[in-house]
Scaffold this motif. Structure first.
Motif: not given
Ligand code: FE
Ligand code: BEZ
Length: 289
Positions: A157, A191, A212, A215, A217
């Motif tokens: 991120y 990630y 994870r 995806h 969000h």
């Molecule tokens: Fe996430």
């Protein structure tokens, strides 16, 4: 009361708390004391283990900062976040399901025009995302606000990158009067959650991975409807059945369709292979106050 022992301590603690006028606090602390004491009895907690637990919680607190919320990570990997979401967002069939919020949302993401690039030119496979926001009876929800955030093609991120001076991979947009929204970005990768701290150490001790599945969000808000916090996961992606924070729901998995270079859904020419995602959201009407 004096001379408390294994058999009398729990009742005495509960009795000491009865005076509070805050009935909800009383209910929560009573439950917590009962379950904590039952836990210590069940596992026959030793003093060394109690001390190790205190040291662990202290280190969880010490690593927290405005950009690092280790207690939420702890709640996530213990499944508590998913449990709390599940019991607070029971929805009729047909509504889009909620999932974990995660620590990477920011309150002041930039607004983007419909169709704009929310990746802000991040390298990666171009991705054209579109859908419609509706209510449970199929009615169009006009002008919903969609907050979108994602990892990049390396699984990071923007807020995890040192020296960041402008957000990338996040934006806020508004659906049109017919509930339609569309934007472009790049395809995010799977990630690992931040695992260089006490929660990562706990995962390692439990011999669990920190990953994870890939995806995107979304937080979708519209007047008269419950706010929806959710993700869209990649069909066929790795870790769908072992998400370290237990966030995957079958209804949230969608095909991220691959295309050769050519005309993109927004009518522009794309000179490299690209992907598309079509995903509609169905919101639950909010409860009257
Ligand atoms: Fe996430
Ligand atoms: C996330 O999806 O951004 C996330 C959720 C829970 C823990 C860490 C990250």
């Amino acid at each position: 009361m004096r001379n408390l022992d294994e058999t009398t301590i729990t009742q005495e603690v509960l009795a000491r708390n009865v005076g509070t006028r805050d009935r909800r606090l009383h209910q929560i602390i009573t439950g917590l004391v009962q379950h904590l004491h039952a836990f210590a009895r069940e596992v026959q907690l030793t003093e060394q283990e109690w001390e190790k637990g205190i040291e662990f919680l202290t280190s969880v607190g010490q690593i927290c900062s405005p950009v690092r919320q280790e207690f939420i990570l702890l709640s996530d990997i213990l499944g508590l976040s998913t449990l709390v979401i599940a019991q607070n967002h029971r929805k009729p069939d047909g509504c889009t399901e909620a999932t974990v919020f995660g620590p990477f949302h920011v309150a002041d993401a930039p607004f983007i025009e419909s169709g704009a690039d929310l990746s802000k030119n991040l390298p990666g496979t171009p991705w054209f995302v579109r859908g419609t926001v509706r209510g449970l009876s199929g009615e169009v929800v006009p002008h919903a606000v969609l907050e979108v955030w994602q990892a990049d093609d390396q699984g990071y991120y923007d807020v995890q990158k040192p020296g960041l001076d402008a957000y990338e991979g996040r934006g806020i947009l508004r659906a049109d009067a017919q509930g339609h929204f569309h934007f472009r970005t790049i395809v995010p990768e799977a990630y690992p959650i931040p695992h260089d701290g006490p929660v990562g150490n706990l995962l390692a001790a439990l011999e669990r991975h920190p990953w994870r599945p890939a995806h995107l969000h979304f937080m979708v808000s519209a007047e008269g409807y419950e706010r929806l916090v959710t993700h869209v996961f990649k069909e066929g992606g790795e870790y769908l059945d072992s998400d370290t924070v237990f966030g995957v729901r079958t209804s949230l998995i969608a095909e991220w369709v691959k295309h050769e270079a050519g005309i993109a859904p927004d009518g522009t020419q794309c000179d490299e292979p690209f992907c598309t995602l079509d995903f509609d959201f169905v919101l639950k009407p909010s409860e009257p106050d």
